[in-house]
Scaffold this active site. Structure first.
Site, PDB file in Angstrom:
ATOM      1  CB  CYS A 106      -0.743   0.127   1.095  1.00 18.10           C
ATOM      2  SG  CYS A 106      -2.117  -1.235   1.089  1.00 18.10           S
ATOM      3  N   GLY A 107       2.022   1.231   0.367  1.00 12.90           N
ATOM      4  CA  GLY A 107       3.065   2.289   0.536  1.00 12.90           C
ATOM      5  C   GLY A 107       3.648   2.582  -0.740  1.00 12.90           C
TER       6      GLY A 107
END
Length: 372
Positions: free
Chosen positions: A158-159
């Site tokens: 997700c980063g």
């Protein structure tokens, strides 16, 4: 897997490296795309109820996510079946390349460029595999220069949208006057495994969707920038933080038929105890304070992530408005989500300094401070 207790707080400390304060990087354009199948949260629940009847008492989880709709690249009945690695990979590569092609074309066109004008591009994903990498496969579809520099990224989860944007900005800083394209795609829905009866898989079914995004960046040849004052948005600085001994918080386990989701119930506690100090450390080392920011563009890993950010940073919900609206309309699309939020802020005409942030496996936080 045995997990030793971790004192998260002791890993939060003032780190030596300062956030990057190099040349300002202009955002020339941004684009986003989703697969065509729009799924309401109520339909997603109905599908999950068929696959995971053992969690019938927890169906309220779906209505408490803050999500109304998501997009998937396969019809609902596909997710009720088991699939081999080969089947998943074929579907992933087809849809990932279709979406990457779309955002690459749209982002370059909106920047007033041709694909042959792109000097370097960075490609990110975490939800599927391709060798040659997706960027190499895309070269066979689109007329990039044969001399374009390529950097594929995998594993940031997700980063990856924020971290990938920072990596692309580094490219732009190192080559002033050159055009850098960052594209990212995650097809989270393809990681559904109906033969996995875990709570983590059920939670994932309530949160994740599919999407892609692209951004074109450039540092002016003379190092100057007109952005942030009514012209183009500008990336001012970026940084990240990794907590040691937290690999069990989030990620993938490699299973015989696909990726097995890792999502620890310790995540909310880690965020509540550590998000505030890490954010304040980043902005402080950049010579800023939280009051300098007119908005916060935080990746909504889930409703609790946004609520925790509001609580520990002491910020009003309106300052996270774009994060909440993207969560509502698209769910968690992993890496692409943060760029959807950035695009929504740009389209709304927001101005002033904003903090773009996302979190991913490692467990890590990624930050980009920018002026809209």
């Amino acid at each position: 897997m045995t997990v030793l207790p971790v004192d998260f707080a002791k890993h939060v400390h003032k780190s030596d490296p300062r956030p990057d304060l190099g040349l300002p990087v202009e955002i020339l354009s941004i684009a986003s795309a989703n697969p065509p199948l729009k799924v309401s949260q109520s339909d997603a629940l109905a599908n999950a109820a068929l696959i995971y009847p053992q969690f019938a008492s927890m169906h309220g989880l779906f209505s408490n996510t803050g999500i109304e709709h998501r997009y998937t690249c396969q019809p609902m009945d596909w997710y009720r079946q088991t699939h081999t690695w080969e089947e998943r990979t074929d579907v992933f590569q087809k849809h990932a390349l279709d979406l990457l092609e779309q955002v690459a074309l749209e982002a370059t066109a909106r920047a007033g460029l041709a694909l042959g004008d792109i000097d370097a591009f960075v490609t990110n994903t975490i939800t599927g595999l391709a060798i040659p990498s997706l960027d190499a496969l895309l070269m066979n579809r689109l007329p990039f220069s044969p001399n374009v520099e390529r950097l594929p990224i995998f594993g940031l989860g997700c980063g990856g949208g924020v971290a990938g944007l920072a990596r692309a900005a580094r490219f732009a800083q190192g080559r002033p006057g050159r055009n850098v394209l960052f594209i990212t795609v995650d097809l989270c829905s393809l990681c559904a495994r109906p033969n996995d009866p875990s709570m983590a898989m059920f939670v994932a079914a309530a949160l994740f969707g599919d999407g892609a995004a692209g951004v074109v960046l450039r540092t002016a040849a003379n190092g100057a920038s007109e952005g942030g004052n009514g012209d183009r948005p500008v990336v001012r600085t970026f940084g990240e933080h990794t907590w040691r001994n937290t690999r069990h918080i989030m990620g993938w386990d490699v299973k015989g038929d696909g990726f097995g989701v890792v999502l620890s119930p310790e995540l909310p506690t880690l965020m509540r105890n550590n998000l505030g100090p890490v954010v304040k450390d980043f902005v402080g080392r950049s010579g800023m304070t939280l009051t300098d920011f007119k908005g916060f563009l935080f990746h909504p890993g889930g409703r609790k992530v946004l609520e925790t950010a509001e609580e520990v940073l002491g910020i009003d919900r309106s300052l996270l408005g774009h994060s909440w609206s993207v969560l509502r309309d698209f769910g968690n699309m992993s890496s692409a989500t943060a760029l959807f939020i950035l695009q929504r802020a740009m389209t709304a005409g927001d101005k002033g300094r904003h903090l773009l942030a996302a979190f991913g496996p490692g467990f890590s936080a990624y930050f980009v401070a920018l002026d809209l």
